[in-house]
Scaffold this active site. Sequence first.
Site, mmCIF file in Angstrom:
data_model
loop_
_atom_site.group_PDB
_atom_site.id
_atom_site.type_symbol
_atom_site.label_atom_id
_atom_site.label_comp_id
_atom_site.label_asym_id
_atom_site.label_seq_id
_atom_site.Cartn_x
_atom_site.Cartn_y
_atom_site.Cartn_z
ATOM 1 N N SER A 37 -57.737 -35.390 -81.187
ATOM 2 C CA SER A 37 -56.003 -34.509 -81.330
ATOM 3 C C SER A 37 -55.792 -33.211 -80.923
ATOM 4 O O SER A 37 -56.493 -32.842 -81.715
ATOM 5 C CB SER A 37 -55.732 -35.711 -82.734
ATOM 6 O OG SER A 37 -55.295 -37.072 -82.646
ATOM 7 N N HIS A 68 -52.296 -35.996 -76.774
ATOM 8 C CA HIS A 68 -52.925 -36.133 -75.682
ATOM 9 C C HIS A 68 -52.775 -36.619 -73.823
ATOM 10 O O HIS A 68 -51.240 -38.022 -74.201
ATOM 11 C CB HIS A 68 -53.392 -38.111 -76.068
ATOM 12 C CG HIS A 68 -54.506 -38.193 -77.850
ATOM 13 N ND1 HIS A 68 -55.845 -37.693 -77.510
ATOM 14 C CD2 HIS A 68 -53.965 -38.287 -78.683
ATOM 15 C CE1 HIS A 68 -55.599 -38.153 -79.136
ATOM 16 N NE2 HIS A 68 -55.519 -37.953 -79.973
ATOM 17 N N HIS A 90 -57.437 -44.888 -79.151
ATOM 18 C CA HIS A 90 -57.510 -45.408 -80.608
ATOM 19 C C HIS A 90 -57.163 -47.275 -80.895
ATOM 20 O O HIS A 90 -56.183 -47.614 -80.062
ATOM 21 C CB HIS A 90 -56.797 -44.895 -81.009
ATOM 22 C CG HIS A 90 -56.575 -44.047 -81.391
ATOM 23 N ND1 HIS A 90 -56.357 -42.802 -80.559
ATOM 24 C CD2 HIS A 90 -57.154 -42.438 -81.774
ATOM 25 C CE1 HIS A 90 -56.558 -41.158 -80.482
ATOM 26 N NE2 HIS A 90 -57.336 -41.056 -81.683
ATOM 27 N N TYR A 92 -55.569 -48.103 -82.790
ATOM 28 C CA TYR A 92 -54.894 -48.418 -83.116
ATOM 29 C C TYR A 92 -53.046 -48.146 -83.025
ATOM 30 O O TYR A 92 -51.934 -48.618 -83.206
ATOM 31 C CB TYR A 92 -54.283 -47.371 -85.036
ATOM 32 C CG TYR A 92 -54.489 -46.156 -84.903
ATOM 33 C CD1 TYR A 92 -52.881 -45.346 -83.026
ATOM 34 C CD2 TYR A 92 -55.569 -45.014 -84.720
ATOM 35 C CE1 TYR A 92 -52.919 -44.329 -82.677
ATOM 36 C CE2 TYR A 92 -55.015 -43.534 -84.475
ATOM 37 C CZ TYR A 92 -54.183 -42.869 -83.764
ATOM 38 O OH TYR A 92 -53.590 -41.837 -83.121
ATOM 39 N N GLU A 93 -53.768 -47.925 -81.711
ATOM 40 C CA GLU A 93 -52.597 -48.271 -80.480
ATOM 41 C C GLU A 93 -53.177 -49.370 -80.057
ATOM 42 O O GLU A 93 -51.722 -50.014 -79.468
ATOM 43 C CB GLU A 93 -53.126 -47.494 -79.098
ATOM 44 C CG GLU A 93 -52.276 -46.597 -79.784
ATOM 45 C CD GLU A 93 -53.679 -45.429 -77.964
ATOM 46 O OE1 GLU A 93 -52.329 -44.620 -77.845
ATOM 47 O OE2 GLU A 93 -54.516 -45.032 -78.265
ATOM 48 N N ALA A 120 -59.629 -34.942 -85.299
ATOM 49 C CA ALA A 120 -59.432 -34.215 -85.854
ATOM 50 C C ALA A 120 -59.523 -35.254 -87.083
ATOM 51 O O ALA A 120 -59.338 -36.397 -87.411
ATOM 52 C CB ALA A 120 -57.702 -34.102 -85.238
ATOM 53 N N MET A 223 -59.540 -41.340 -87.747
ATOM 54 C CA MET A 223 -58.922 -42.754 -87.225
ATOM 55 C C MET A 223 -60.025 -43.489 -86.210
ATOM 56 O O MET A 223 -59.678 -43.526 -84.570
ATOM 57 C CB MET A 223 -57.849 -42.628 -86.454
ATOM 58 C CG MET A 223 -56.883 -42.824 -88.195
ATOM 59 S SD MET A 223 -55.136 -42.599 -88.143
ATOM 60 C CE MET A 223 -54.932 -42.272 -89.933
ATOM 61 N N SER A 224 -60.790 -42.404 -85.819
ATOM 62 C CA SER A 224 -61.505 -42.329 -83.653
ATOM 63 C C SER A 224 -62.763 -42.159 -84.077
ATOM 64 O O SER A 224 -63.766 -42.308 -85.303
ATOM 65 C CB SER A 224 -61.299 -41.107 -83.128
ATOM 66 O OG SER A 224 -61.214 -40.595 -83.987
ATOM 67 N N ASN A 247 -56.265 -31.090 -92.448
ATOM 68 C CA ASN A 247 -55.926 -31.417 -93.117
ATOM 69 C C ASN A 247 -56.807 -31.721 -94.770
ATOM 70 O O ASN A 247 -57.674 -32.265 -94.354
ATOM 71 C CB ASN A 247 -54.384 -32.713 -92.912
ATOM 72 C CG ASN A 247 -55.084 -33.928 -92.639
ATOM 73 O OD1 ASN A 247 -55.531 -33.862 -91.626
ATOM 74 N ND2 ASN A 247 -55.091 -34.613 -93.556
ATOM 75 N N HIS A 261 -48.793 -35.971 -89.257
ATOM 76 C CA HIS A 261 -49.778 -35.551 -88.034
ATOM 77 C C HIS A 261 -48.353 -34.250 -87.164
ATOM 78 O O HIS A 261 -49.801 -33.809 -86.543
ATOM 79 C CB HIS A 261 -48.487 -36.812 -86.660
ATOM 80 C CG HIS A 261 -49.435 -36.671 -85.736
ATOM 81 N ND1 HIS A 261 -50.860 -36.413 -85.541
ATOM 82 C CD2 HIS A 261 -49.586 -36.831 -83.934
ATOM 83 C CE1 HIS A 261 -51.641 -36.916 -84.062
ATOM 84 N NE2 HIS A 261 -50.343 -36.869 -83.268
HETATM 85 N N1 HPA Z 1 -56.263 -39.677 -92.339
HETATM 86 C C1 HPA Z 1 -56.952 -40.245 -91.441
HETATM 87 N N2 HPA Z 1 -57.304 -39.469 -90.634
HETATM 88 C C2 HPA Z 1 -56.911 -38.461 -89.783
HETATM 89 C C3 HPA Z 1 -56.624 -37.912 -91.426
HETATM 90 C C4 HPA Z 1 -56.367 -37.891 -92.209
HETATM 91 O O1 HPA Z 1 -56.269 -37.271 -93.576
HETATM 92 N N3 HPA Z 1 -55.997 -35.990 -90.832
HETATM 93 C C5 HPA Z 1 -55.925 -36.726 -89.412
HETATM 94 N N4 HPA Z 1 -57.303 -38.044 -88.633
#
Ligand code: HPA
Length: 287
Positions: A37, A68, A90, A92-93, A120, A223-224, A247, A261
Amino acid sequence: MTSGSERSCSFEEYKETADWLLAYTNQRPKVAIICGSGLGGLADLLENKTVVPYQDIPGFPQSTVHGHAGQLVYGELNGKQCVCMQGRFHFYEGYPITKVTFPVRVFHLLGVETLIVTNAAGGLNPDFKVGDIMLIKDHLNIPGFAGQNPLCGPNDERFGKRFPCMSDAYDKDLCQMAMETAQDLGYSDFIQQGVYCMLGGPSFETIAECLMLSRLGADAVGMSTVPEVVMARHCGMRVFGLSLITNKAVMDYNSKQKANHEEVLQTAKMRAKDLQKLVSCLLAKIE
Ligand code: HPA
């Protein structure tokens, strides 16, 4: 839930896509890079590019997430041929896990031997700062615990064996080389090593979940990546991975912070150039 065999793709499906790409370009990279991402800018740096939108590639899924681009980019980075996924798929998609990993087996059939994965991630390790780059030394495959492993279903020996080892999923030499490269580039203040934990998403984690993952040994959460790594190791590719800590995971009930996001994309933008430089310098050293 679908059964394993319903979720599987056949050898012929992977081969049809690979043959199409082999006919499309005469570039034959040995390294593939999956851009996470906000990190797709890496593919823009390639020289002598051949760009192939996913929608033009038979059998390829389409990318739907903001940040993306959704194309394969062949070219040279720092003098080394590679193929980049600018945009990944992903779970989740809504894709079956075998679609998420579809490109990896295609890369294998194209002759790719090394897979570089970037993502990320939220930082769980209290020592991590926003903007740190974490070299992935291991992972926790949480969807895999729940049966969402891309290798579920009949095993195709043409790709690899039934029960592949994962204790050496991330290549130690590449990781070491990346650490030295990062130090040479003056990145010591923001380079880390750690364990990446994959969750299915798309909701961010609760505080209790972050605390749990941290206690389980995870340093970063995202998530990947993990399904692609499992698939790559199954067919014998070397893997190197890195997470950009975009983050800090919220682990305190008094915190007013909320994962979002926008922050992920903003941090990616801030650190993208450094990350690109690291990958590009590492690439030049790969045999
Ligand atoms: N959690 C899950 N996926 C992420 C995060 C997070 O804090 N930051 C970037 N992708």
